[in-house]
Design a protein around this motif. Structure first.
Motif, PDB file in Angstrom:
ATOM      1  N   VAL A  24       0.861  -1.179   0.000  1.00 59.52           N
ATOM      2  CA  VAL A  24       0.000   0.000   0.000  1.00 59.52           C
ATOM      3  C   VAL A  24       0.902   1.235   0.000  1.00 59.52           C
ATOM      4  O   VAL A  24       1.919   1.257   0.715  1.00 59.52           O
ATOM      5  CB  VAL A  24      -0.883   0.032   1.268  1.00 59.52           C
ATOM      6  N   VAL A  25       0.545   2.235  -0.781  1.00 61.10           N
ATOM      7  CA  VAL A  25       1.325   3.481  -0.801  1.00 61.10           C
ATOM      8  C   VAL A  25       0.408   4.674  -0.523  1.00 61.10           C
ATOM      9  O   VAL A  25      -0.823   4.561  -0.570  1.00 61.10           O
ATOM     10  CB  VAL A  25       2.045   3.677  -2.161  1.00 61.10           C
ATOM     11  N   LEU A  26       1.038   5.793  -0.222  1.00 64.79           N
ATOM     12  CA  LEU A  26       0.321   7.060  -0.062  1.00 64.79           C
ATOM     13  C   LEU A  26       0.717   7.956  -1.235  1.00 64.79           C
ATOM     14  O   LEU A  26       1.904   8.160  -1.493  1.00 64.79           O
ATOM     15  CB  LEU A  26       0.707   7.733   1.258  1.00 64.79           C
ATOM     16  N   VAL A  27      -0.283   8.482  -1.936  1.00 70.71           N
ATOM     17  CA  VAL A  27      -0.020   9.355  -3.083  1.00 70.71           C
ATOM     18  C   VAL A  27      -0.295  10.798  -2.660  1.00 70.71           C
ATOM     19  O   VAL A  27      -1.418  11.124  -2.258  1.00 70.71           O
ATOM     20  CB  VAL A  27      -0.911   8.974  -4.283  1.00 70.71           C
ATOM     21  N   SER A  28       0.725  11.628  -2.712  1.00 73.42           N
ATOM     22  CA  SER A  28       0.541  13.038  -2.347  1.00 73.42           C
ATOM     23  C   SER A  28       0.585  13.898  -3.602  1.00 73.42           C
ATOM     24  O   SER A  28       1.289  13.583  -4.572  1.00 73.42           O
ATOM     25  CB  SER A  28       1.609  13.476  -1.332  1.00 73.42           C
ATOM     26  N   SER A  29      -0.201  14.976  -3.565  1.00 70.79           N
ATOM     27  CA  SER A  29      -0.314  15.832  -4.743  1.00 70.79           C
ATOM     28  C   SER A  29      -0.630  17.259  -4.320  1.00 70.79           C
ATOM     29  O   SER A  29      -0.968  17.525  -3.156  1.00 70.79           O
ATOM     30  CB  SER A  29      -1.410  15.307  -5.675  1.00 70.79           C
ATOM     31  N   ALA A  30      -0.506  18.177  -5.261  1.00 71.12           N
ATOM     32  CA  ALA A  30      -0.857  19.587  -5.010  1.00 71.12           C
ATOM     33  C   ALA A  30      -1.407  20.167  -6.304  1.00 71.12           C
ATOM     34  O   ALA A  30      -0.974  19.806  -7.402  1.00 71.12           O
ATOM     35  CB  ALA A  30       0.379  20.378  -4.565  1.00 71.12           C
ATOM     36  N   TRP A  31      -2.390  21.085  -6.124  1.00 72.42           N
ATOM     37  CA  TRP A  31      -2.970  21.758  -7.293  1.00 72.42           C
ATOM     38  C   TRP A  31      -3.703  23.008  -6.815  1.00 72.42           C
ATOM     39  O   TRP A  31      -4.494  22.932  -5.892  1.00 72.42           O
ATOM     40  CB  TRP A  31      -3.936  20.830  -8.038  1.00 72.42           C
ATOM     41  N   GLU A  32      -3.360  24.121  -7.407  1.00 72.66           N
ATOM     42  CA  GLU A  32      -4.017  25.400  -7.118  1.00 72.66           C
ATOM     43  C   GLU A  32      -4.111  25.676  -5.613  1.00 72.66           C
ATOM     44  O   GLU A  32      -5.186  25.992  -5.084  1.00 72.66           O
ATOM     45  CB  GLU A  32      -5.398  25.450  -7.773  1.00 72.66           C
ATOM     46  N   GLN A  34      -3.985  23.786  -3.077  1.00 74.96           N
ATOM     47  CA  GLN A  34      -4.446  22.681  -2.221  1.00 74.96           C
ATOM     48  C   GLN A  34      -3.424  21.563  -2.247  1.00 74.96           C
ATOM     49  O   GLN A  34      -2.710  21.369  -3.238  1.00 74.96           O
ATOM     50  CB  GLN A  34      -5.754  22.112  -2.787  1.00 74.96           C
ATOM     51  N   ARG A  35      -3.383  20.789  -1.163  1.00 71.17           N
ATOM     52  CA  ARG A  35      -2.541  19.583  -1.164  1.00 71.17           C
ATOM     53  C   ARG A  35      -3.404  18.438  -0.643  1.00 71.17           C
ATOM     54  O   ARG A  35      -4.419  18.665   0.036  1.00 71.17           O
ATOM     55  CB  ARG A  35      -1.316  19.798  -0.270  1.00 71.17           C
ATOM     56  N   ASN A  36      -3.000  17.226  -0.963  1.00 70.32           N
ATOM     57  CA  ASN A  36      -3.801  16.091  -0.520  1.00 70.32           C
ATOM     58  C   ASN A  36      -2.943  14.828  -0.481  1.00 70.32           C
ATOM     59  O   ASN A  36      -1.841  14.780  -1.035  1.00 70.32           O
ATOM     60  CB  ASN A  36      -5.004  15.882  -1.462  1.00 70.32           C
ATOM     61  N   GLU A  65      -8.583  14.761  -9.808  1.00 76.14           N
ATOM     62  CA  GLU A  65      -8.388  15.957 -10.638  1.00 76.14           C
ATOM     63  C   GLU A  65      -7.060  16.644 -10.312  1.00 76.14           C
ATOM     64  O   GLU A  65      -6.441  17.254 -11.181  1.00 76.14           O
ATOM     65  CB  GLU A  65      -9.551  16.941 -10.471  1.00 76.14           C
ATOM     66  N   MET A  66      -6.629  16.541  -9.054  1.00 81.92           N
ATOM     67  CA  MET A  66      -5.362  17.182  -8.667  1.00 81.92           C
ATOM     68  C   MET A  66      -4.181  16.553  -9.404  1.00 81.92           C
ATOM     69  O   MET A  66      -3.314  17.261  -9.922  1.00 81.92           O
ATOM     70  CB  MET A  66      -5.167  17.082  -7.144  1.00 81.92           C
ATOM     71  N   VAL A  67      -4.136  15.242  -9.491  1.00 80.27           N
ATOM     72  CA  VAL A  67      -3.011  14.610 -10.194  1.00 80.27           C
ATOM     73  C   VAL A  67      -3.184  14.710 -11.707  1.00 80.27           C
ATOM     74  O   VAL A  67      -2.210  14.874 -12.446  1.00 80.27           O
ATOM     75  CB  VAL A  67      -2.787  13.134  -9.774  1.00 80.27           C
ATOM     76  N   GLY A  94      -9.999  14.589   1.102  1.00 79.10           N
ATOM     77  CA  GLY A  94      -9.303  15.869   1.078  1.00 79.10           C
ATOM     78  C   GLY A  94     -10.208  17.032   0.729  1.00 79.10           C
ATOM     79  O   GLY A  94      -9.785  18.191   0.809  1.00 79.10           O
ATOM     80  N   ALA A  95     -11.446  16.739   0.373  1.00 82.08           N
ATOM     81  CA  ALA A  95     -12.397  17.821   0.094  1.00 82.08           C
ATOM     82  C   ALA A  95     -12.780  18.540   1.380  1.00 82.08           C
ATOM     83  O   ALA A  95     -13.199  19.705   1.358  1.00 82.08           O
ATOM     84  CB  ALA A  95     -13.648  17.269  -0.591  1.00 82.08           C
ATOM     85  N   THR A  96     -12.639  17.862   2.532  1.00 80.95           N
ATOM     86  CA  THR A  96     -13.102  18.450   3.787  1.00 80.95           C
ATOM     87  C   THR A  96     -11.991  18.677   4.826  1.00 80.95           C
ATOM     88  O   THR A  96     -12.168  19.470   5.746  1.00 80.95           O
ATOM     89  CB  THR A  96     -14.190  17.557   4.437  1.00 80.95           C
ATOM     90  N   ILE A  97     -10.867  17.968   4.695  1.00 77.53           N
ATOM     91  CA  ILE A  97      -9.766  18.161   5.664  1.00 77.53           C
ATOM     92  C   ILE A  97      -8.429  18.242   4.930  1.00 77.53           C
ATOM     93  O   ILE A  97      -8.297  17.765   3.807  1.00 77.53           O
ATOM     94  CB  ILE A  97      -9.676  17.006   6.704  1.00 77.53           C
TER      95      ILE A  97
END
Lengths: 186, 186
Positions: A24-32, A34-36, A65-67, A94-97
């Protein structure tokens, strides 16, 4: 928890060593602004050089949509000690926290992409999107790993492998069968 | 070794339970009177229903043309006790030997495809090719699992997870964290 200072650069053609076992991995991203972070278990190594990794991110995820728009992400490898965070990240949106803040994880600065990395993970693979031709049909993204770092020890970390239904298998004993392989197959 | 008699049918939307943890698998195929088995570690679950699995088979493998032309295969799940066979199959070519005979494995009759299955494996997933659009570019095949069987016990088998360099990680302890999941996430 791991320290960002200890991590060593990993040769890009060695990324398979960490991802091929299927953790299992964690995928991190950022866009405009925001980060998630999202939890992801559907991925495969696709090539040694260039270092390609394919993964599934369905359109229902806040990260989708972020990635897709940023065309970047970091694939972070958590270990057993991060089990609670892995589950929590997979069960929230990530839409709420802000998941970094909510789960007490620190965002590190990547070297080759704008997406943040997760410092507490054992390894971080910075990725650029190289093929989105199967994204609309399946949510299948083909990434090129452009920078890779990992903890130098333990040599084989206790990764988490998800079976569904809330059950994980933890990486167990390591068996070295190098002497049974043809040299060209190693 | 497992017995074909004991295996029970697996609901197709439960295939992820066996493949998502990322085990090495054996891919069996048949074409024009030939049969073959290859060892494969680069695969990912892609959907629950239809049950889709993506995998990498490079053109250098003897199995490549067999699965591409027959548009069928069986993905077989070996366990720790088959380690020697997994390595041997990965280090030989079906161009020169019959791997079933050479490695003492028995070919079972599949129910939905003409490709043979490997009786001694813990589970068998019969597959039909549904998308070959990324085969030329990457060797990436998208399969639909059309029939699935697995041993009823042990509940969580000791699967092999390859890291490269002749080193495997064996599936270790099982942790049930079901109570930490939202019901809709299970």
């Amino acid at each position: 928890m791991t320290s960002p200072i200890r991590k060593k650069r990993v040769s890009l053609d060695k990324v398979r060593r960490y991802l091929e076992p299927g953790p299992v991995v964690l995928v991190s991203s950022a866009w405009e602004g925001q980060r998630n972070i999202m939890t992801m278990g559907w991925h495969t190594v696709m090539a040694f050089s260039p270092s390609l990794v394919g993964c599934m991110i369905s359109a229902g995820n806040h990260s989708f949509e972020m990635v897709r728009r940023s065309r970047e992400c970091v694939i972070n490898l958590p270990t057993f000690e991060l089990t609670d965070q892995v589950i929590g990240i997979g069960n929230t949106s990530g839409a709420t926290i802000d998941k970094f803040d909510h789960f007490g994880l620190s965002a590190g600065t990547s070297e080759e992409v704008a997406a943040p990395l997760v410092n507490e993970c054992y390894a971080n693979f910075e990725c650029r999107l190289v093929d989105d031709s199967l994204v609309d049909r399946y949510g299948f993204f083909v990434w090129e790993v452009v920078n890779a770092k990992a903890e130098p020890s333990p040599e084989y970390p206790e990764t988490l492998h998800y079976t569904g239904d809330g059950v994980f298998i933890v990486a167990g004993k390591v068996i070295d069968r190098r002497e049974q392989f043809l040299p060209q197959m190693l």
